[in-house]
Motif scaffolding. Structure first.
Motif, PDB file in Angstrom:
ATOM      1  N   GLN A 199      86.348  57.524  -9.256  1.00  0.00           N
ATOM      2  CA  GLN A 199      85.793  56.191  -9.017  1.00  0.00           C
ATOM      3  C   GLN A 199      84.309  56.276  -8.657  1.00  0.00           C
ATOM      4  N   ILE A 200      83.951  57.244  -7.852  1.00  0.00           N
ATOM      5  CA  ILE A 200      82.549  57.427  -7.482  1.00  0.00           C
ATOM      6  C   ILE A 200      81.720  57.719  -8.722  1.00  0.00           C
ATOM      7  N   ALA A 201      82.214  58.605  -9.575  1.00  0.00           N
ATOM      8  CA  ALA A 201      81.483  58.942 -10.802  1.00  0.00           C
ATOM      9  C   ALA A 201      81.301  57.702 -11.678  1.00  0.00           C
ATOM     10  N   ALA A 202      82.345  56.889 -11.799  1.00  0.00           N
ATOM     11  CA  ALA A 202      82.251  55.675 -12.619  1.00  0.00           C
ATOM     12  C   ALA A 202      81.258  54.681 -12.008  1.00  0.00           C
ATOM     13  N   HIS A 203      81.291  54.517 -10.691  1.00  0.00           N
ATOM     14  CA  HIS A 203      80.364  53.607 -10.022  1.00  0.00           C
ATOM     15  C   HIS A 203      78.922  54.100 -10.153  1.00  0.00           C
ATOM     16  N   GLU A 204      78.733  55.408 -10.028  1.00  0.00           N
ATOM     17  CA  GLU A 204      77.379  55.954 -10.166  1.00  0.00           C
ATOM     18  C   GLU A 204      76.838  55.721 -11.577  1.00  0.00           C
ATOM     19  N   LYS A 205      77.678  55.915 -12.587  1.00  0.00           N
ATOM     20  CA  LYS A 205      77.264  55.693 -13.969  1.00  0.00           C
ATOM     21  C   LYS A 205      76.927  54.220 -14.189  1.00  0.00           C
ATOM     22  N   PHE A 206      77.763  53.326 -13.659  1.00  0.00           N
ATOM     23  CA  PHE A 206      77.509  51.895 -13.791  1.00  0.00           C
ATOM     24  C   PHE A 206      76.183  51.523 -13.134  1.00  0.00           C
ATOM     25  N   ALA A 207      75.955  52.025 -11.920  1.00  0.00           N
ATOM     26  CA  ALA A 207      74.722  51.721 -11.199  1.00  0.00           C
ATOM     27  C   ALA A 207      73.503  52.232 -11.967  1.00  0.00           C
ATOM     28  N   GLU A 208      73.636  53.410 -12.540  1.00  0.00           N
ATOM     29  CA  GLU A 208      72.532  53.986 -13.331  1.00  0.00           C
ATOM     30  C   GLU A 208      72.218  53.107 -14.542  1.00  0.00           C
ATOM     31  N   GLU A 209      73.255  52.685 -15.247  1.00  0.00           N
ATOM     32  CA  GLU A 209      73.057  51.835 -16.426  1.00  0.00           C
ATOM     33  C   GLU A 209      72.526  50.458 -16.048  1.00  0.00           C
ATOM     34  N   ALA A 210      73.014  49.908 -14.944  1.00  0.00           N
ATOM     35  CA  ALA A 210      72.536  48.595 -14.497  1.00  0.00           C
ATOM     36  C   ALA A 210      71.068  48.665 -14.099  1.00  0.00           C
ATOM     37  N   MET A 211      70.675  49.758 -13.459  1.00  0.00           N
ATOM     38  CA  MET A 211      69.273  49.909 -13.083  1.00  0.00           C
ATOM     39  C   MET A 211      68.399  50.035 -14.325  1.00  0.00           C
ATOM     40  N   TRP A 212      68.880  50.767 -15.313  1.00  0.00           N
ATOM     41  CA  TRP A 212      68.148  50.899 -16.582  1.00  0.00           C
ATOM     42  C   TRP A 212      67.983  49.525 -17.228  1.00  0.00           C
ATOM     43  N   CYS A 213      69.044  48.735 -17.233  1.00  0.00           N
ATOM     44  CA  CYS A 213      68.976  47.384 -17.805  1.00  0.00           C
ATOM     45  C   CYS A 213      68.013  46.505 -17.015  1.00  0.00           C
ATOM     46  N   ALA A 214      68.040  46.625 -15.682  1.00  0.00           N
ATOM     47  CA  ALA A 214      67.136  45.834 -14.847  1.00  0.00           C
ATOM     48  C   ALA A 214      65.682  46.159 -15.172  1.00  0.00           C
ATOM     49  N   GLU A 215      65.398  47.428 -15.400  1.00  0.00           N
ATOM     50  CA  GLU A 215      64.039  47.832 -15.754  1.00  0.00           C
ATOM     51  C   GLU A 215      63.646  47.289 -17.126  1.00  0.00           C
ATOM     52  N   MET A 216      64.616  47.183 -18.028  1.00  0.00           N
ATOM     53  CA  MET A 216      64.334  46.683 -19.373  1.00  0.00           C
ATOM     54  C   MET A 216      63.999  45.191 -19.363  1.00  0.00           C
ATOM     55  N   VAL A 217      64.647  44.414 -18.503  1.00  0.00           N
ATOM     56  CA  VAL A 217      64.416  42.967 -18.482  1.00  0.00           C
ATOM     57  C   VAL A 217      63.383  42.567 -17.437  1.00  0.00           C
ATOM     58  N   ASP A 218      62.906  43.533 -16.669  1.00  0.00           N
ATOM     59  CA  ASP A 218      61.906  43.264 -15.638  1.00  0.00           C
ATOM     60  C   ASP A 218      60.555  42.976 -16.292  1.00  0.00           C
ATOM     61  N   GLY A 219      59.623  42.595 -15.500  1.00  0.00           N
ATOM     62  CA  GLY A 219      58.284  42.334 -16.016  1.00  0.00           C
ATOM     63  C   GLY A 219      58.051  40.876 -16.324  1.00  0.00           C
ATOM     64  N   GLY A 220      58.800  39.999 -15.680  1.00  0.00           N
ATOM     65  CA  GLY A 220      58.577  38.583 -15.859  1.00  0.00           C
ATOM     66  C   GLY A 220      59.333  37.969 -17.007  1.00  0.00           C
ATOM     67  N   ARG A 221      59.880  38.778 -17.879  1.00  0.00           N
ATOM     68  CA  ARG A 221      60.603  38.223 -19.015  1.00  0.00           C
ATOM     69  C   ARG A 221      61.878  37.533 -18.577  1.00  0.00           C
TER      70      ARG A 221
END
Length: 80
Positions: free
Chosen positions: A17-39
């Motif tokens: 479960q920890i591994a799955a949560h860590e992977k999800f958090a990593e992907e969500a952070m990557w997505c947040a960086e992609m949509v960041d910047g005012g867009r």
């Protein structure tokens, strides 16, 4: 009272479960960086909030694993 094998099974489940949560958090952070910047700041904020939630859950699961390890250490070895 749980047997050693049951506690080991719970520890392994928590680790997965920890591994799955860590992977999800990593992907969500990557997505947040992609949509960041005012867009789409609202989406980035929501994704960051999900990351914080997952990180909190990970910390709680790590604490449970530590408690299970302590319980495991106190049990006698099982004989086969």
């Amino acid at each position: 009272m749980f047997e050693r094998s049951q506690i080991v099974s719970m520890i392994l489940k928590a680790a997965r479960q920890i591994a799955a949560h860590e992977k999800f958090a990593e992907e969500a952070m990557w997505c947040a960086e992609m949509v960041d910047g005012g867009r789409n700041e609202q989406a980035a904020t929501a994704l960051r909030a999900m990351v914080v939630t997952r990180q909190t859950e990970i910390a709680e699961m790590r604490e449970v694993m530590a408690q299970l390890a302590i319980a495991l250490a106190g049990l006698p070895l099982e004989t086969v």
